[in-house]
Scaffold this active site. Structure first.
Site, PDB file in Angstrom:
ATOM      1  N   GLU A 103     -16.250  -8.237   0.966  1.00 48.48           N
ATOM      2  CA  GLU A 103     -16.394  -7.801   2.003  1.00 48.48           C
ATOM      3  C   GLU A 103     -17.681  -8.420   3.180  1.00 48.48           C
ATOM      4  O   GLU A 103     -17.063  -8.224   4.141  1.00 48.48           O
ATOM      5  CB  GLU A 103     -17.683  -6.772   1.458  1.00 48.48           C
ATOM      6  N   SER A 137     -16.806   4.615   0.122  1.00 52.97           N
ATOM      7  CA  SER A 137     -16.303   3.297  -0.156  1.00 52.97           C
ATOM      8  C   SER A 137     -15.442   2.888  -0.872  1.00 52.97           C
ATOM      9  O   SER A 137     -14.618   2.476  -2.141  1.00 52.97           O
ATOM     10  CB  SER A 137     -17.505   3.205  -1.381  1.00 52.97           C
ATOM     11  N   SER A 138     -13.913   3.701   0.213  1.00 53.38           N
ATOM     12  CA  SER A 138     -12.806   3.053  -0.181  1.00 53.38           C
ATOM     13  C   SER A 138     -12.625   1.257  -0.637  1.00 53.38           C
ATOM     14  O   SER A 138     -12.065   0.963  -0.689  1.00 53.38           O
ATOM     15  CB  SER A 138     -12.046   3.725   0.839  1.00 53.38           C
ATOM     16  N   SER A 139     -13.300   1.407   0.205  1.00 56.84           N
ATOM     17  CA  SER A 139     -13.609  -0.614  -0.025  1.00 56.84           C
ATOM     18  C   SER A 139     -13.467  -1.519  -0.947  1.00 56.84           C
ATOM     19  O   SER A 139     -12.846  -2.165  -1.661  1.00 56.84           O
ATOM     20  CB  SER A 139     -13.625  -0.770   1.278  1.00 56.84           C
ATOM     21  N   GLY A 199     -17.130   7.349   4.401  1.00 59.79           N
ATOM     22  CA  GLY A 199     -18.367   6.830   3.775  1.00 59.79           C
ATOM     23  C   GLY A 199     -18.798   6.757   1.482  1.00 59.79           C
ATOM     24  O   GLY A 199     -19.839   7.176   1.809  1.00 59.79           O
ATOM     25  N   GLY A 259     -12.809   5.359   5.019  1.00 57.39           N
ATOM     26  CA  GLY A 259     -13.590   5.749   6.629  1.00 57.39           C
ATOM     27  C   GLY A 259     -14.679   6.986   6.428  1.00 57.39           C
ATOM     28  O   GLY A 259     -14.732   7.900   7.786  1.00 57.39           O
ATOM     29  N   SER A 275       0.776  -1.016   0.054  1.00 58.82           N
ATOM     30  CA  SER A 275      -0.300   0.145  -0.141  1.00 58.82           C
ATOM     31  C   SER A 275       0.606   1.387   0.039  1.00 58.82           C
ATOM     32  O   SER A 275       1.703   1.194   0.814  1.00 58.82           O
ATOM     33  CB  SER A 275      -0.771  -0.396   1.432  1.00 58.82           C
ATOM     34  N   ASP A 319     -22.456  -0.217  -3.485  1.00 62.29           N
ATOM     35  CA  ASP A 319     -21.252  -0.154  -3.372  1.00 62.29           C
ATOM     36  C   ASP A 319     -19.967  -0.295  -4.293  1.00 62.29           C
ATOM     37  O   ASP A 319     -19.693  -0.266  -5.347  1.00 62.29           O
ATOM     38  CB  ASP A 319     -20.025   0.434  -1.817  1.00 62.29           C
ATOM     39  N   TYR A 337     -24.161  -1.083  11.793  1.00 61.60           N
ATOM     40  CA  TYR A 337     -24.424  -1.840  10.062  1.00 61.60           C
ATOM     41  C   TYR A 337     -25.325  -2.965  10.308  1.00 61.60           C
ATOM     42  O   TYR A 337     -26.385  -3.336   9.723  1.00 61.60           O
ATOM     43  CB  TYR A 337     -23.632  -1.564   9.263  1.00 61.60           C
TER      44      TYR A 337
END
Ligand code: GLA
Length: 360
Positions: free
Chosen positions: A149, A115-117, A113, A111, A60, A161, A210
């Protein structure tokens, strides 16, 4: 440090996927409902090559960290868990995945909201598809990313997402029916654009809260005798449910109706009113807002040139989105941020310059 410097040879392929901001249709996707996200300009890039030592290595750039997967029975944590999850779901789908060297770089805020994931998952799957020539289409990419996910990040998420990261662009709004996966792109309402501001408040306990909301919705659907809350169209029906399921279900039903109204074609003023109503519903019925988000949304809503504003994403912290008069986005974002920070917070403008395609 680039790919060559980390791994000692050049990358074989590269893929990109964007983050997303959801304009309307929050907490509806795991209820088989309707959503209206758009891609944001920030993206995640994955460069990929083959590893010679039989192990996966994920680097990363943002974290300046390299994770090597020595033991396939031990799921890594952090950014590597999403990548590992993608590889594992591909294997479950029947593909043989060789040992990989992967270099990740991202401008999608984490973090918030946005949608980095999902951006990381979709970019990873696209890169592997390219490298190995896998016969997977963009919808399947989104479905595999969602599985990664759910099973490797532990979030019982819907498919919004990953579909947005795989199929949306920054110039249109993507309408998606999450049950049928029927979708089409819409222009932005005339003479309007989007501003996204991070509240600076990190999402706390977001995963467990969630997942709890999701199980509340499943229970509400069971009590109402429907497959999913998407099958209810009249909010009155939800009144028979015990508290708090009645409020949770009322949010989902009213939110789906708001998205469907947009589909008919609305003015920016009406779109903004629907966004405001969505925020109130997320705050009061779904209870996923926090004081910082309410403060930021209130400031946005009181600012001239703003059609409407709401929290975006799962809530519990993160960012807010506003629909604003095209051309005024920079001034509005700057003014709102100043006011918000004067209230004792540390916000950040994330998207001041959207290049949107507007309705006539
Ligand atoms: C998260 C999930 C999505 C969706 C939103 C809330 O972003 O990943 O599937 O449920 O929250 O609308």
């Amino acid at each position: 440090m680039d790919f060559q410097q980390i791994f000692g040879k050049a990358a074989k392929t590269k893929a990109i996927a964007p983050g997303r901001v959801n304009l309307l249709g929050e907490h509806t996707d795991y209820n088989d409902g309707f959503v209206l996200p758009t891609a944001i300009p920030q993206q995640t890039t994955v460069q990929l090559g083959l590893s010679d030592d039989g192990q996966h290595h994920f680097y990363s750039e943002n974290l300046q960290e390299c994770v090597s997967i020595l033991d396939i029975y031990h799921t890594p944590s952090g950014f590597a868990s999403y990548i590992f999850g993608c590889i594992e779901v591909l294997k479950t789908a029947g593909y043989t995945i060789p040992a990989l060297n992967m270099y990740v770089q991202s401008s999608v805020p984490m973090g918030a909201g946005l949608s980095s994931s999902a951006a990381l998952e979709v970019a990873t799957l696209r890169a592997i598809r390219q490298l190995l020539n896998l016969p997977i289409d963009d919808v399947e990419i989104a479905q595999l990313a969602q599985q990664a996910e759910i099973h490797y990040a532990g979030v019982q998420c819907g498919i919004m997402d990953q579909m947005a990261a795989s199929l949306a662009d920054t110039q249109h709004i993507l309408f998606l029916d999450t049950r049928t996966l029927e979708r089409h792109v819409l222009p932005f309402p005339s003479k309007s654009t989007v501003v996204v501001i991070d509240s600076g408040v990190p999402r706390t306990l977001a995963t467990s809260r969630y997942n709890h909301r999701r199980s509340e919705c499943q229970e509400a659907a069971r009590l109402l005798g429907v497959k999913a809350l998407r099958d209810i169209t009249d909010t009155k029906v939800t009144e028979t449910l015990p508290e708090p399921l009645n409020y949770r279900a009322r949010h989902v039903v009213s939110e789906n109706n708001r998205v469907l109204e947009v589909l008919q074609g609305v003015t920016p003023e009406r779109f903004g009113k629907l966004m405001n109503a969505s925020h109130a519903s997320l705050r009061d019925d779904y209870e996923v807002s926090v004081p910082a988000l309410d403060t930021l949304v209130e400031i946005l809503q009181q600012t001239s040139g703003v059609f409407g504003a709401r929290l975006t994403g799962a809530g519990f912290g993160g960012a807010c989105v506003a629909l604003v008069v095209l051309g005024e986005e920079q001034a509005i974002a700057t003014q709102v941020l100043k006011q918000y920070n004067n209230a004792g917070y540390t916000g950040q403008i994330l998207v001041p310059d959207f290049e949107v395609n507007n309705a006539a």
